[in-house]
Design a protein around this motif. Structure first.
Motif, PDB file in Angstrom:
ATOM      1  N   ARG A   1      33.085  31.890  44.082  1.00 12.35           N
ATOM      2  CA  ARG A   1      33.320  33.284  43.748  1.00 12.35           C
ATOM      3  C   ARG A   1      34.474  33.924  44.733  1.00 12.35           C
ATOM      4  N   ASP A   2      35.328  33.033  45.169  1.00  9.43           N
ATOM      5  CA  ASP A   2      36.612  33.662  45.628  1.00  9.43           C
ATOM      6  C   ASP A   2      37.555  33.883  44.560  1.00  9.43           C
ATOM      7  N   TYR A   3      37.234  35.022  43.906  1.00 13.18           N
ATOM      8  CA  TYR A   3      38.150  35.356  42.627  1.00 13.18           C
ATOM      9  C   TYR A   3      39.540  35.621  43.180  1.00 13.18           C
TER      10      TYR A   3
ATOM     11  N   CYS B   1      38.284  36.905  36.459  1.00 10.83           N
ATOM     12  CA  CYS B   1      38.677  37.183  38.070  1.00 10.83           C
ATOM     13  C   CYS B   1      38.899  38.539  38.107  1.00 10.83           C
TER      14      CYS B   1
ATOM     15  N   GLN C   1      31.277  33.114  33.406  1.00  5.93           N
ATOM     16  CA  GLN C   1      30.409  33.401  34.060  1.00  5.93           C
ATOM     17  C   GLN C   1      28.934  32.940  33.856  1.00  5.93           C
TER      18      GLN C   1
ATOM     19  N   TYR D   1      36.935  29.854  42.027  1.00  6.29           N
ATOM     20  CA  TYR D   1      36.070  30.361  40.905  1.00  6.29           C
ATOM     21  C   TYR D   1      34.554  29.910  41.209  1.00  6.29           C
ATOM     22  N   HIS D   2      34.330  28.749  41.614  1.00 10.34           N
ATOM     23  CA  HIS D   2      33.138  28.481  41.620  1.00 10.34           C
ATOM     24  C   HIS D   2      32.241  29.032  43.069  1.00 10.34           C
TER      25      HIS D   2
ATOM     26  N   MET E   1      28.155  28.376  37.167  1.00 11.27           N
ATOM     27  CA  MET E   1      28.123  29.638  38.071  1.00 11.27           C
ATOM     28  C   MET E   1      26.542  29.793  38.168  1.00 11.27           C
ATOM     29  N   ARG E   2      25.654  29.452  37.144  1.00  9.73           N
ATOM     30  CA  ARG E   2      24.271  29.755  37.342  1.00  9.73           C
ATOM     31  C   ARG E   2      23.370  28.596  36.513  1.00  9.73           C
TER      32      ARG E   2
ATOM     33  N   MET F   1      35.755  40.397  37.742  1.00 10.38           N
ATOM     34  CA  MET F   1      34.722  40.429  38.788  1.00 10.38           C
ATOM     35  C   MET F   1      35.085  41.170  39.911  1.00 10.38           C
ATOM     36  N   GLN F   2      36.256  41.385  40.123  1.00  8.89           N
ATOM     37  CA  GLN F   2      36.919  42.195  41.228  1.00  8.89           C
ATOM     38  C   GLN F   2      36.964  43.622  41.183  1.00  8.89           C
TER      39      GLN F   2
END
Length: 400
Positions: free
Chosen positions: A235-237, A264, A388, A232-233, A393-394, A267-268
């Motif tokens: 961004r391989d959802y 997930c 998110q 997840y970190h 993540m940010r 985000m996809q």
């Protein structure tokens, strides 16, 4: 006044009146009623430090006032909160905060888990609490025992875990890596190495270590969840979805896994799949998962409206006006600089506002485009998780 002489009785002060009446002091907040336990890295000096926050539920609203008002526009409420957050005007504060600058942090994280049975707990708090039983007082003994034949892997594992607990993160990663190489068939060594790498934001290396741990112990929920977080970190959802699907359930960490699984899907841009998972999440417990579900459904709706919805069009219009204002301000400065021959006399100083102007325009153009902005997630109300919007993540910029 001479010793033994009686003093005339005067009017009682306020404190004595309260004591006489026996009015009780306000009770301190009860952490057992926590709504959320959230762990994330925060800037501290030239690096970051893990921080665990305990959030209470918001104060109950007046039911009579709610009946008189019209049903609220949730998206409009979210936009207002987002504006307040960007301006730094939100004054929401957690009940308590623990951070890893102190050795007691890991025990405090475990204690928070035990004293708040009805709280929503993010996966990172479980990972941090796992180091509460590290043998901090026995580092020298473990290092000595590691020199004996056949004991290097197990003893260095204990040394590495102790280093994590006392804040020597770099040394912990090095020692745990040595332990994993000494005992390549030890899932505990690979798991702990993966978790420590997660804490350091080395997500690709954490994923590799956790995959080895999971290969040796298929079905281990700890390694599965940590590996899903690493994906997840990155961004391989789709990769995170594969692991979270095997963990998703209706209580405790499994409810958290279902929440991340729904994210997930979102985000996809798999909107219907996200709504299906959130429909299951609504009835999860313990914890206020119903409120989380409402927040996530609003987020799914905003994502769906990203290209053509009225919400997105209104926000893009606001960004466009801000961009035009930035361009106008830059044009005024350039005209002033030209009029004063600033570029000829002090060109190095005149180029600074021009550079800032380019940055502002580039940032504004990103807002005008159809791409999602970093803050367009969660933020419904205090004490609700949004995977998110965390600093995992940010990351926040350093205070320096």
């Amino acid at each position: 006044m001479p010793f033994g002489e009686e003093r005339e009785a005067g009017p009682p002060d306020a404190l004595s009146v309260l004591e006489a009446e026996g009015e009780p002091e306000p009770a301190p907040p009860d952490p057992s009623q926590a709504r959320l336990l959230l762990t994330e890295p925060r800037p501290a000096g030239f690096g970051e430090v893990l921080v665990t926050e305990v959030w209470l539920p918001p104060e109950a609203a007046d039911e009579d006032a709610e009946k008189e008002e019209e049903p609220p526009d949730r998206q409009r409420q979210w936009e207002l909160r987002q504006e307040l957050r960007e301006l730094g005007l939100l004054r929401e504060r957690p009940l308590t905060t623990h951070d890893a600058r102190f050795e007691t942090y890991w025990a405090q994280a475990k204690e928070a888990l035990e004293t708040a049975p009805n709280a929503i707990v993010d996966p990172y708090t479980h990972l941090a609490a796992g180091f509460a039983d590290a043998h901090v007082d026995s580092i020298a003994e473990h290092r000595q025992a590691a020199r004996e034949y056949g004991r290097q892997g197990d003893e260095l594992l204990e040394v590495g875990r102790a280093y994590v607990a006392i804040g020597r993160q770099k040394s912990a990663r090095s020692v745990l890596q040595t332990a994993a190489r000494a005992e390549p068939q030890s899932p505990e060594a690979w798991y702990n190495l993966g978790v420590v790498r997660l804490f350091a934001r080395a997500n690709a290396e954490a994923r590799a270590a956790l995959e080895k741990a999971l290969d040796q112990t298929p079905g281990d929920s700890r390694a599965e969840l940590a590996l899903a977080v690493a994906c997840y970190h990155m961004r391989d959802y789709a990769g995170a979805e594969e692991h979270l699907r095997r963990l998703a359930g209706a209580s405790g960490p499994r409810a958290t896994a279902r929440s991340m699984l729904a994210c997930c899907h979102r985000m996809q841009e798999k909107w219907d799949d996200a709504r299906v998972e959130l429909a299951f999440l609504k009835d999860a417990g313990p914890g206020d998962w119903e409120a989380v579900t409402r927040q996530c459904l609003d987020c799914v709706e905003r994502g769906e409206q990203r290209q053509q919805g009225p919400l997105r069009a209104r926000r893009r219009g606001a960004k466009m006006w801000k961009a035009l204002a930035a361009v106008a301000a830059g044009g005024i400065w350039m005209a002033y600089a030209w009029a004063k021959d600033l570029f000829k006399e002090q060109g190095q100083w005149a180029a600074i506002p021009l550079f800032v102007l380019v940055l502002l325009v580039a940032r504004a153009l990103r807002g005008i485009s159809g791409r999602e902005l970093p803050g367009e997630f969660g933020n419904a109300e205090q004490g609700l998780p949004c995977w998110q919007s965390t600093t995992w993540m940010r990351p926040r910029r350093s205070e320096f």
